[in-house]
Design a protein around this motif. Sequence first.
Motif, PDB file in Angstrom:
ATOM      1  N   MET A   1      55.863  37.672  37.965  1.00 33.12           N
ATOM      2  CA  MET A   1      54.807  38.529  37.438  1.00 33.12           C
ATOM      3  C   MET A   1      54.293  39.416  38.557  1.00 33.12           C
ATOM      4  SD  MET A   1      51.087  37.570  35.803  1.00 33.12           S
ATOM      5  CE  MET A   1      50.449  36.859  37.293  1.00 33.12           C
ATOM      6  N   SER A   2      54.095  40.660  38.228  1.00 32.90           N
ATOM      7  CA  SER A   2      53.597  41.630  39.185  1.00 32.90           C
ATOM      8  C   SER A   2      52.289  42.209  38.657  1.00 32.90           C
ATOM      9  CB  SER A   2      54.639  42.744  39.347  1.00 32.90           C
ATOM     10  OG  SER A   2      54.108  43.822  40.054  1.00 32.90           O
ATOM     11  N   VAL A   3      51.194  42.067  39.435  1.00 33.74           N
ATOM     12  CA  VAL A   3      49.893  42.590  39.037  1.00 33.74           C
ATOM     13  C   VAL A   3      49.399  43.549  40.110  1.00 33.74           C
ATOM     14  CG1 VAL A   3      47.471  42.021  38.582  1.00 33.74           C
ATOM     15  CG2 VAL A   3      49.277  40.521  37.731  1.00 33.74           C
ATOM     16  N   GLN A   4      49.040  44.748  39.675  1.00 35.85           N
ATOM     17  CA  GLN A   4      48.406  45.711  40.555  1.00 35.85           C
ATOM     18  C   GLN A   4      46.992  45.945  40.035  1.00 35.85           C
ATOM     19  OE1 GLN A   4      51.592  46.804  39.214  1.00 35.85           O
ATOM     20  NE2 GLN A   4      52.489  45.767  40.958  1.00 35.85           N
ATOM     21  N   VAL A   5      46.074  46.088  40.977  1.00 34.01           N
ATOM     22  CA  VAL A   5      44.686  46.370  40.656  1.00 34.01           C
ATOM     23  C   VAL A   5      44.349  47.693  41.326  1.00 34.01           C
ATOM     24  CG1 VAL A   5      42.310  45.569  40.795  1.00 34.01           C
ATOM     25  CG2 VAL A   5      44.167  43.902  40.612  1.00 34.01           C
ATOM     26  N   TYR A   6      44.026  48.697  40.510  1.00 29.25           N
ATOM     27  CA  TYR A   6      43.685  50.020  41.009  1.00 29.25           C
ATOM     28  C   TYR A   6      42.179  50.166  41.060  1.00 29.25           C
ATOM     29  CZ  TYR A   6      48.549  51.345  40.430  1.00 29.25           C
ATOM     30  OH  TYR A   6      49.914  51.419  40.541  1.00 29.25           O
ATOM     31  N   GLY A   7      41.669  50.660  42.180  1.00 21.18           N
ATOM     32  CA  GLY A   7      40.237  50.851  42.335  1.00 21.18           C
ATOM     33  C   GLY A   7      39.912  51.368  43.715  1.00 21.18           C
ATOM     34  N   ILE A   8      38.665  51.191  44.112  1.00 19.92           N
ATOM     35  CA  ILE A   8      38.244  51.582  45.458  1.00 19.92           C
ATOM     36  C   ILE A   8      37.555  50.381  46.109  1.00 19.92           C
ATOM     37  CG2 ILE A   8      38.121  54.063  45.023  1.00 19.92           C
ATOM     38  CD1 ILE A   8      35.103  53.782  44.652  1.00 19.92           C
ATOM     39  N   PRO A   9      37.715  50.234  47.430  1.00 21.17           N
ATOM     40  CA  PRO A   9      37.224  49.031  48.108  1.00 21.17           C
ATOM     41  C   PRO A   9      35.710  48.815  48.030  1.00 21.17           C
ATOM     42  CG  PRO A   9      38.623  50.328  49.576  1.00 21.17           C
ATOM     43  CD  PRO A   9      38.436  51.114  48.329  1.00 21.17           C
ATOM     44  N   ASN A  10      34.925  49.880  47.973  1.00 22.15           N
ATOM     45  CA  ASN A  10      33.470  49.715  47.979  1.00 22.15           C
ATOM     46  C   ASN A  10      32.871  49.596  46.582  1.00 22.15           C
ATOM     47  OD1 ASN A  10      33.979  52.406  47.434  1.00 22.15           O
ATOM     48  ND2 ASN A  10      32.209  53.164  48.554  1.00 22.15           N
ATOM     49  N   CYS A  11      33.691  49.525  45.555  1.00 24.42           N
ATOM     50  CA  CYS A  11      33.215  49.361  44.175  1.00 24.42           C
ATOM     51  C   CYS A  11      32.833  47.897  43.948  1.00 24.42           C
ATOM     52  CB  CYS A  11      34.326  49.786  43.207  1.00 24.42           C
ATOM     53  SG  CYS A  11      34.038  49.324  41.489  1.00 24.42           S
ATOM     54  N   GLY A  12      31.596  47.671  43.521  1.00 26.36           N
ATOM     55  CA  GLY A  12      31.128  46.307  43.286  1.00 26.36           C
ATOM     56  C   GLY A  12      31.934  45.568  42.239  1.00 26.36           C
ATOM     57  N   THR A  13      32.301  46.255  41.172  1.00 28.18           N
ATOM     58  CA  THR A  13      33.080  45.615  40.103  1.00 28.18           C
ATOM     59  C   THR A  13      34.473  45.248  40.607  1.00 28.18           C
ATOM     60  OG1 THR A  13      31.846  46.927  38.504  1.00 28.18           O
ATOM     61  CG2 THR A  13      33.819  45.831  37.692  1.00 28.18           C
ATOM     62  N   CYS A  14      35.068  46.119  41.423  1.00 34.38           N
ATOM     63  CA  CYS A  14      36.375  45.801  42.002  1.00 34.38           C
ATOM     64  C   CYS A  14      36.272  44.575  42.910  1.00 34.38           C
ATOM     65  CB  CYS A  14      36.915  46.990  42.799  1.00 34.38           C
ATOM     66  SG  CYS A  14      37.402  48.400  41.799  1.00 34.38           S
ATOM     67  N   LYS A  15      35.221  44.510  43.710  1.00 37.65           N
ATOM     68  CA  LYS A  15      35.030  43.362  44.602  1.00 37.65           C
ATOM     69  C   LYS A  15      34.935  42.066  43.805  1.00 37.65           C
ATOM     70  CE  LYS A  15      32.625  45.890  48.260  1.00 37.65           C
ATOM     71  NZ  LYS A  15      31.331  46.068  48.952  1.00 37.65           N
ATOM     72  N   LYS A  16      34.171  42.089  42.706  1.00 36.62           N
ATOM     73  CA  LYS A  16      34.048  40.899  41.852  1.00 36.62           C
ATOM     74  C   LYS A  16      35.404  40.502  41.288  1.00 36.62           C
ATOM     75  CE  LYS A  16      29.484  41.994  40.123  1.00 36.62           C
ATOM     76  NZ  LYS A  16      28.724  42.340  38.933  1.00 36.62           N
ATOM     77  N   ALA A  17      36.150  41.489  40.816  1.00 36.64           N
ATOM     78  CA  ALA A  17      37.457  41.210  40.222  1.00 36.64           C
ATOM     79  C   ALA A  17      38.417  40.623  41.257  1.00 36.64           C
ATOM     80  CB  ALA A  17      38.048  42.486  39.624  1.00 36.64           C
ATOM     81  N   LEU A  18      38.446  41.192  42.447  1.00 38.62           N
ATOM     82  CA  LEU A  18      39.356  40.699  43.489  1.00 38.62           C
ATOM     83  C   LEU A  18      38.979  39.281  43.912  1.00 38.62           C
ATOM     84  CD1 LEU A  18      39.788  43.917  45.668  1.00 38.62           C
ATOM     85  CD2 LEU A  18      41.230  43.092  43.798  1.00 38.62           C
ATOM     86  N   TRP A  20      37.499  37.086  41.996  1.00 39.25           N
ATOM     87  CA  TRP A  20      37.891  36.237  40.880  1.00 39.25           C
ATOM     88  C   TRP A  20      39.392  35.972  40.908  1.00 39.25           C
ATOM     89  CZ3 TRP A  20      41.108  36.612  36.657  1.00 39.25           C
ATOM     90  CH2 TRP A  20      40.951  35.617  35.684  1.00 39.25           C
ATOM     91  N   LEU A  21      40.191  37.011  41.148  1.00 40.43           N
ATOM     92  CA  LEU A  21      41.644  36.843  41.209  1.00 40.43           C
ATOM     93  C   LEU A  21      42.021  35.862  42.317  1.00 40.43           C
ATOM     94  CD1 LEU A  21      42.706  40.567  40.721  1.00 40.43           C
ATOM     95  CD2 LEU A  21      43.162  38.698  39.115  1.00 40.43           C
ATOM     96  N   GLN A  22      41.398  36.022  43.489  1.00 45.69           N
ATOM     97  CA  GLN A  22      41.680  35.107  44.602  1.00 45.69           C
ATOM     98  C   GLN A  22      41.282  33.675  44.255  1.00 45.69           C
ATOM     99  OE1 GLN A  22      39.468  37.028  47.722  1.00 45.69           O
ATOM    100  NE2 GLN A  22      40.992  38.646  47.985  1.00 45.69           N
ATOM    101  N   ASN A  23      40.103  33.491  43.681  1.00 42.88           N
ATOM    102  CA  ASN A  23      39.618  32.155  43.324  1.00 42.88           C
ATOM    103  C   ASN A  23      40.481  31.491  42.258  1.00 42.88           C
ATOM    104  OD1 ASN A  23      37.527  32.415  45.144  1.00 42.88           O
ATOM    105  ND2 ASN A  23      36.004  32.968  43.602  1.00 42.88           N
ATOM    106  N   ASN A  24      41.172  32.300  41.465  1.00 41.93           N
ATOM    107  CA  ASN A  24      42.034  31.776  40.401  1.00 41.93           C
ATOM    108  C   ASN A  24      43.519  31.808  40.775  1.00 41.93           C
ATOM    109  OD1 ASN A  24      40.391  31.174  37.736  1.00 41.93           O
ATOM    110  ND2 ASN A  24      39.395  32.863  38.812  1.00 41.93           N
ATOM    111  N   GLN A  25      43.781  32.002  42.059  1.00 40.71           N
ATOM    112  CA  GLN A  25      45.149  32.010  42.594  1.00 40.71           C
ATOM    113  C   GLN A  25      46.091  32.934  41.831  1.00 40.71           C
ATOM    114  OE1 GLN A  25      43.813  28.526  42.064  1.00 40.71           O
ATOM    115  NE2 GLN A  25      42.853  28.938  44.030  1.00 40.71           N
TER     116      GLN A  25
END
Length: 116
Positions: A1-18, A20-25
């Motif tokens: 499976m290949s997942v890409q997440v498009y966004g910008i590093p200083n976006c709060g919503t992107c930070k939350k999503a990243l 969450w992704l890390q915490n859920n392996q």
Amino acid sequence: MSVQVYGIPNCGTCKKALTWLQNNQIDYEFINTKENPPTREQIENWVKSLGSAVMRNTSGQSYRALGEQKKTWTEQQWIDAFILDAMLLKRPLFVKDGKAVLTGFKNETLVREKLE
């Protein structure tokens, strides 16, 4: 499976999503749309998958600056706008196996469903 997440590093919503992704392996590749704007082909494919309406970052300055004419734009006009200004794209935008599956990060259950 290949997942890409498009966004910008200083976006709060992107930070939350990243986080969450890390915490859920869940393995992912983060693509900074300011440094690496998506191509016309990518955006066209994303619009085919999701439609332009859900891809619009309606809370951003770029969106507000478009004026009232944006309410009557066609999908093609939105594609052109997304190409000219990636800040118009709702963040984060999740792509799985080359197909756009979701924008935003409000419902963790939905994210899990779309990425599994």
